[in-house]
Enzyme design. Structure first.
Site, mmCIF file in Angstrom:
data_model
loop_
_atom_site.group_PDB
_atom_site.id
_atom_site.type_symbol
_atom_site.label_atom_id
_atom_site.label_comp_id
_atom_site.label_asym_id
_atom_site.label_seq_id
_atom_site.Cartn_x
_atom_site.Cartn_y
_atom_site.Cartn_z
ATOM 1 N N CYS A 80 0.790 -1.226 0.000
ATOM 2 C CA CYS A 80 0.000 0.000 0.000
ATOM 3 C C CYS A 80 0.830 1.288 0.000
ATOM 4 O O CYS A 80 1.337 1.672 -1.035
ATOM 5 C CB CYS A 80 -0.984 -0.051 1.166
ATOM 6 S SG CYS A 80 -2.443 0.954 0.876
ATOM 7 N N ARG A 140 -12.968 5.789 -1.549
ATOM 8 C CA ARG A 140 -12.000 4.865 -0.942
ATOM 9 C C ARG A 140 -12.321 3.451 -1.399
ATOM 10 O O ARG A 140 -13.497 3.072 -1.446
ATOM 11 C CB ARG A 140 -12.101 4.918 0.586
ATOM 12 C CG ARG A 140 -11.119 5.832 1.234
ATOM 13 C CD ARG A 140 -11.011 5.602 2.722
ATOM 14 N NE ARG A 140 -9.774 4.890 3.054
ATOM 15 C CZ ARG A 140 -8.571 5.428 2.980
ATOM 16 N NH1 ARG A 140 -8.401 6.663 2.562
ATOM 17 N NH2 ARG A 140 -7.502 4.724 3.287
ATOM 18 N N HIS A 163 -3.546 -5.937 2.369
ATOM 19 C CA HIS A 163 -3.233 -6.085 3.796
ATOM 20 C C HIS A 163 -3.840 -7.405 4.248
ATOM 21 O O HIS A 163 -4.355 -8.177 3.460
ATOM 22 C CB HIS A 163 -3.882 -4.955 4.603
ATOM 23 C CG HIS A 163 -3.487 -3.589 4.174
ATOM 24 N ND1 HIS A 163 -2.296 -3.016 4.521
ATOM 25 C CD2 HIS A 163 -4.133 -2.659 3.431
ATOM 26 C CE1 HIS A 163 -2.236 -1.793 4.025
ATOM 27 N NE2 HIS A 163 -3.334 -1.549 3.351
HETATM 28 N N1 GLN Z 1 -2.511 6.840 2.115
HETATM 29 C C1 GLN Z 1 -2.594 5.929 1.056
HETATM 30 C C2 GLN Z 1 -3.989 5.781 0.455
HETATM 31 O O1 GLN Z 1 -5.019 5.877 1.147
HETATM 32 C C3 GLN Z 1 -2.085 4.603 1.547
HETATM 33 C C4 GLN Z 1 -3.041 3.911 2.454
HETATM 34 C C5 GLN Z 1 -2.532 2.617 2.967
HETATM 35 O O2 GLN Z 1 -1.317 2.408 3.046
HETATM 36 N N2 GLN Z 1 -3.445 1.763 3.414
HETATM 37 O O3 GLN Z 1 -4.084 5.573 -0.722
#
Ligand code: GLN
Length: 238
Positions: free
Chosen positions: A93, A127, A189
């Site tokens: 990520c 998101r 993740h």
């Molecule tokens: N900040 C980044 C995003 O939201 C990475 C998020 C993350 O590592 N889960 O795209």
């Protein structure tokens, strides 16, 4: 015993949704396979250590990415050299995004990456959250995604996998993650490696063969619990 040295990049700033589980999984599986793992942590400003066999990095908030961005540029020559040598790395990520050329946050700030992946990431309003299943060179890989950055692979950049369920790199194509040589980037993740032992062992085998020769072998481990965890994760709705 044969040592394998793992470097975990920025564990304080870049570790969310259980990403440090990737380091635990590699450590434990290396022991089961008969090797002696040693884990080193790199914090901003630390001297880059010698003789690294495997590298791991996690996700982080945009603010965490801002904090480590400058230091990542400092160690970029070390990382590029290891990448060119075929050293296995897994970046999740937030660090995956910074292994591309750049990440543009929703505030419009540009965080410069190190360009190991020919990719760039732009934050979008939606998101992308949920359970995710992808098809890869290592079979089905299962995880959980949560990011607003959407990543676009350029030119001939190879993805890590193709989406079966979930969103992955972006809402426009079916790609997930990226792969350059043995450097892997992914949004997954979960953490990723406990539920995906075939891929975990690919990273281990690559590290072990590079250090101790092609004849090095891994043991056959009992994966029955892992398979049950995989089945239940795969059956979960988004
Ligand atoms: N900040 C980044 C995003 O939201 C990475 C998020 C993350 O590592 N889960 O795209």
């Amino acid at each position: 015993m044969k040592k394998i040295r793992i470097l975990n990049l920025y564990p304080d700033e870049m570790n969310i949704y259980g990403d440090s589980g990737n380091v635990l999984t590699l450590t434990r599986r290396l022991q089961w396979h008969g090797y002696d793992p040693e884990v080193l942590f790199l914090h901003p400003g630390d001297t880059f250590p010698e003789s690294i066999d495997l590298l791991i990095g996690g996700g982080g908030q945009d603010s965490g990415q801002q904090k480590i961005a400058k230091d990542l540029q400092r160690i970029a020559p070390n990382l590029r050299k290891l990448a060119d040598n075929g050293t296995p790395m897994l970046m999740i990520c937030g660090l995956y995004q910074l292994f591309g050329h750049r990440f543009v946050t929703d505030m419009g700030d540009e965080i410069k990456g190190i360009g190991i992946f020919d990719a760039e990431t732009i934050a979008k309003d939606k998101r992308l959250i949920g359970n995710i299943v992808i098809e890869t060179d290592f079979g089905r890989v299962i995880g959980y995604e949560n990011h607003s950055g959407q990543t676009y692979l350029k030119n001939k950049q190879k993805p890590f996998g193709l989406i079966i369920k979930g969103e992955g790199n972006n809402t426009d194509d079916r790609s997930e993650g990226a792969r350059t040589n043995n450097v892997f980037g992914s949004y997954l993740h979960g953490s990723l490696l406990p539920k995906n032992p075939v891929f975990a062992d690919y990273l281990i085998k690559t590290a072990v063969e590079k250090k101790y020769g092609k004849k090095s072998t891994l043991k056959k481990l009992d994966e029955s619990l892992t398979h049950r965890a995989r089945e239940s994760a795969e059956a979960r709705p988004r």
